[in-house]
Scaffold this active site. Structure first.
Site, PDB file in Angstrom:
ATOM      1  N   HIS A  87       0.788  -1.165   0.011  1.00  9.36           N
ATOM      2  CA  HIS A  87       0.018   0.183  -0.046  1.00  9.36           C
ATOM      3  C   HIS A  87       0.979   1.199   0.032  1.00  9.36           C
ATOM      4  CE1 HIS A  87       0.562   1.082   4.268  1.00  9.36           C
ATOM      5  NE2 HIS A  87       0.498  -0.117   4.520  1.00  9.36           N
TER       6      HIS A  87
ATOM      7  N   CYS B  29       2.523  -5.087   6.886  1.00 12.31           N
ATOM      8  CA  CYS B  29       2.361  -4.869   5.487  1.00 12.31           C
ATOM      9  C   CYS B  29       3.497  -4.255   4.915  1.00 12.31           C
ATOM     10  CB  CYS B  29       0.919  -3.881   5.317  1.00 12.31           C
ATOM     11  SG  CYS B  29      -0.450  -4.909   5.707  1.00 12.31           S
TER      12      CYS B  29
END
Length: 573
Positions: A467, A486
């Site tokens: 992301h 992440c």
């Protein structure tokens, strides 16, 4: 898969292995076709049954059962002997086994002494069984790895594709050139071959007693133009590593200076002289440091600070062990790194997209902190979310947002967040514990959203994805392990354009249109791509230079320990 079912599809074997299905077989006379039948193909005729082989294959387990079925189909005819004597196949296999340690595999595991003794004795069923069992063990280890990755760490969720017994045995039985077949058991990629060669080079250097000179002592950060008694040791170290080629006549001077530096490395020289001084951190040495930094994934600023110094002082033995570990990792992923794909190498803090064999996109990334490690695994990217909503994990709400709310009940509103199911202004946050946190937290799309403008999804059991992020400063650092697991991408929009190539006539315009609308939008990818989160700390690049990365999660040492426990002798032949 049993051998019988495998043999029904035996026509696939030549396609899988590039072999001739008729090699090394003799045709028996075919029976005459009955009226109305198609002509009957000749059945392979094998030699006489090898005495004692049935009994020698009486063990339990799937491998033993598959071997029994293989030999049943052959009428228990030996594969490793001819006319009652060991054949070329057996001798060539022993030669291949004796080179196992060149691949950082444990030679003793493949019983070379027992194989050699069997070659010197009358051939028996026990000899045949020994060679076949050892072949299967060796083929599995060199082709897909000695270790089971998931047993090493819960953060290594790699499942190597293990070759099946029937396929291995049939490939061996039909190979026109056994030596080539044994060589083909190892990963066939150029990456693996270069790593094997580099491993041999380092081990030969260690056997000759070579080392890379004295380590460079700690001290003040070295910048261009500085003078220090630590500089000669730096120059000698870089020359030994191949990053600083000394001019003619400089080697002896550098060696003398190393002795001086080793005895007094903390005292900087006065700066009141313009005379040439080998202890000056000059332009040539700065260029060598930058080259070294580039090979080790460091910022190429030419400044010798703590990160560069620590990496520079790694020993030859450290690097040999590191290469052995990465040979094992390369085997785990053998066959996976093909075709179009997205690959994020965690210790390199970098992600790339490969299409048609070329890298079409690359970017720096931020990965998980040590206590929130990003997991190694493979999956498939199937969609992206533009203007994503962040559904805050409970662990973050309890451990990071709750302390902020105790200080300021308006924290959620200021961050464009909502507490689902409760009014944050009506709660006495001083009385709330992590266990009693009331509800879920959600952050709406917007400039301050923790996921930025887009996230890239490959649904998995670890809730990990790629992301964007509004925090840009971390991408400038050498070591970029700051997330909760992440992977944050420095160039997320360019990644979106690369993924939409071929799907949208103008990927940039389409993405910009979705972004301007400000609403969350799911975009299914027509061309779904495999995603591999890997952990490679050594590889040889296209120019032949060895690329090393620091062991950010200390997984190298875990794999090295497991290899040594399995019998791998890393530092000696």
């Amino acid at each position: 898969m049993t051998l019988r079912s495998f043999c029904k599809s035996f026509v696939l074997i030549p396609l899988l292995f590039g072999l001739s299905a008729g090699a090394e077989s003799r045709d028996a006379p075919a029976r005459a076709a009955l009226p109305g039948e198609a002509p009957v193909a000749a059945a392979p005729a094998f030699g006489p049954e090898l005495a004692g082989l049935r009994a020698a294959l009486g063990g339990r387990g799937e491998t033993e059962q598959a071997l029994r079925e293989f030999y049943e189909m052959r009428g228990y005819t030996p594969l490793w002997a001819e006319d009652g004597r060991p054949g070329d196949r057996a001798r060539l296999f022993l030669a291949a086994v004796q080179r196992a340690d060149e691949h950082a595999l444990p030679l003793a595991r493949y019983e070379p002494e027992a194989l050699a003794a069997a070659l010197a004795a009358p051939w028996s069923g026990a000899s045949e069984a020994l060679f076949s069992r050892t072949y299967l063990r060796f083929a599995r280890d060199i082709g897909s790895g000695l270790l089971e990755p998931r047993r090493i760490s819960r953060n290594i969720r790699v499942k190597p594709p293990r070759p099946e017994v029937p396929a291995l045995m049939e490939a061996l039985a039909t190979a026109p050139d056994p030596a080539m077949q044994f060589a083909s058991l190892a990963p066939g990629s150029a990456d693996y071959r270069r790593l094997v060669s580099h491993y041999a080079t380092l081990r030969r250097a260690a056997e000759r007693g070579e080392h890379w000179g004295e380590t460079v002592s700690k001290g003040a950060t070295l910048r261009e133009g500085a003078r220090s008694r630590r500089v000669p040791a730096l120059r000698a170290r870089l020359a030994a590593l191949g990053d600083y080629p000394p001019a003619a006549g400089e080697e002896a001077s550098a060696a003398r200076d190393v002795v001086v530096a080793a005895n007094d490395v903390t005292t900087d020289l006065p700066l009141d002289t313009d005379a040439p001084d080998p202890r000056r951190y000059d332009d040539a040495l700065v260029a060598a440091v930058r080259q070294f930094q580039a090979r080790h994934g460091l910022n190429t600023d030419g400044v010798v600070g703590p990160a560069t110094l620590s990496t520079l002082n790694a020993s030859l033995e450290d690097r040999i062990r590191q290469v052995a570990v990465n040979l094992e990792r390369a085997r785990w992923n053998s066959g996976r790194m093909r075709g179009d794909r997205v690959v994020a190498n965690l210790p390199d803090f970098r992600v790339e997209v490969v299409r048609d064999g070329s890298v079409v996109f690359e970017s720096r990334v931020v990965i998980g902190k040590y206590k929130h490690q990003t997991v190694e695994f493979s999956d498939e990217m199937d969609h992206m979310v533009v203007n994503p909503t962040w559904h805050v994990p409970m662990s973050i709400a309890r451990n990071e947002i709750l302390p902020q709310l105790r200080e300021n009940p308006g924290y959620l509103e200021a961050k464009n967040m909502t507490l689902i199911g409760a009014d944050p202004w009506m709660i006495d946050w001083e009385t709330v514990t992590p266990q009693s946190f009331p509800g879920r937290v959600r952050q709406a799309p917007g400039p301050g959203n923790a996921l930025g403008r887009v996230k890239f999804m490959f649904p998995n059991d670890f809730a990990i994805y790629l992301h964007d992020t509004p925090s840009r400063r971390l991408f400038r650092r050498d070591r970029r392990a700051y997330s909760h697991g992440c992977v944050r991408v420095e160039k997320p929009l360019e990644l979106a354009y690369a993924l939409l190539e071929g799907q949208e006539a103008d990927p940039e315009a389409a993405f910009s249109r979705w972004l301007r609308r400000g609403r969350e939008r799911y975009v299914t990818l027509d061309n779904k791509l495999p995603v591999h989160l890997i952990y490679r700390t050594v590889w040889i690049d296209g120019s032949g230079a060895a690329q090393y990365r620091n062991d950010v999660y200390r997984r190298d040492r875990l794999v090295a320990k497991a290899l040594e426990k399995a019998g791998v002798s890393i530092l000696t032949n």
